[in-house]
Design a protein around this motif. Sequence first.
Motif, mmCIF file in Angstrom:
data_model
loop_
_atom_site.group_PDB
_atom_site.id
_atom_site.type_symbol
_atom_site.label_atom_id
_atom_site.label_comp_id
_atom_site.label_asym_id
_atom_site.label_seq_id
_atom_site.Cartn_x
_atom_site.Cartn_y
_atom_site.Cartn_z
ATOM 1 N N ASN A 19 0.827 -1.249 -0.070
ATOM 2 C CA ASN A 19 0.021 0.046 0.075
ATOM 3 C C ASN A 19 0.927 1.328 0.021
ATOM 4 O O ASN A 19 2.041 1.099 -0.171
ATOM 5 C CB ASN A 19 -0.906 -0.063 1.279
ATOM 6 N N GLN A 20 0.323 2.250 0.182
ATOM 7 C CA GLN A 20 0.916 3.662 0.350
ATOM 8 C C GLN A 20 2.338 3.707 1.344
ATOM 9 O O GLN A 20 3.267 4.399 1.238
ATOM 10 C CB GLN A 20 0.128 4.993 0.653
ATOM 11 N N ASP A 21 2.249 2.894 2.297
ATOM 12 C CA ASP A 21 3.389 2.878 3.330
ATOM 13 C C ASP A 21 3.867 1.464 3.299
ATOM 14 O O ASP A 21 4.877 1.022 4.270
ATOM 15 C CB ASP A 21 2.557 2.720 4.927
ATOM 16 N N SER A 22 4.160 1.025 1.951
ATOM 17 C CA SER A 22 4.996 -0.164 1.628
ATOM 18 C C SER A 22 6.452 -0.254 2.050
ATOM 19 O O SER A 22 7.160 -1.123 2.458
ATOM 20 C CB SER A 22 4.626 -0.735 0.300
ATOM 21 N N TYR A 71 -7.530 -2.223 -6.338
ATOM 22 C CA TYR A 71 -6.144 -1.877 -5.725
ATOM 23 C C TYR A 71 -5.536 -0.674 -6.042
ATOM 24 O O TYR A 71 -4.536 -0.412 -5.466
ATOM 25 C CB TYR A 71 -5.508 -3.252 -5.451
ATOM 26 N N ASN A 73 -5.708 2.231 -5.960
ATOM 27 C CA ASN A 73 -5.942 3.536 -5.301
ATOM 28 C C ASN A 73 -4.229 3.408 -4.336
ATOM 29 O O ASN A 73 -3.889 4.316 -3.653
ATOM 30 C CB ASN A 73 -6.922 3.676 -4.417
ATOM 31 N N ASP A 74 -4.184 2.109 -3.865
ATOM 32 C CA ASP A 74 -2.877 2.133 -3.114
ATOM 33 C C ASP A 74 -1.842 1.381 -3.604
ATOM 34 O O ASP A 74 -0.573 1.317 -3.019
ATOM 35 C CB ASP A 74 -3.406 1.052 -1.791
ATOM 36 N N PHE A 75 -2.033 0.435 -4.710
ATOM 37 C CA PHE A 75 -0.935 -0.334 -5.342
ATOM 38 C C PHE A 75 -1.232 -0.183 -6.877
ATOM 39 O O PHE A 75 -2.107 -0.823 -7.306
ATOM 40 C CB PHE A 75 -0.630 -1.510 -4.853
#
Length: 97
Positions: A19-22, A71, A73-75
């Motif tokens: 996700n955005q914090d990967s 998915y 929006n995040d990845f």
Amino acid sequence: MIDENFYPQFHVLFGAYLNQDSDLWGDTLEEVVSCFKRDSSPAQIQDTLAEIDKFEKETGKDLDQEFSDAYGNDFDPILWGYTTITFFDELKRILTT
């Protein structure tokens, strides 16, 4: 939108790792997915592999669009240098080695 009840391992993989914090888990896809693998039981890994196959079969020629809708929006695999299918192939490789 993909229902988390039908893809519970995807929900974990994309909700918690990819996700955005990967970057909290690693700098590369392999590092991030390896953390997911480490934190998952063998049964959960097998369930994830089955979900990949299920998603590919259910979406068919609309794989890229369905994945983006679910998915995106995040990845986005393109930002990591993959198409959706090559991303799934890489997931399978990491999860089975």
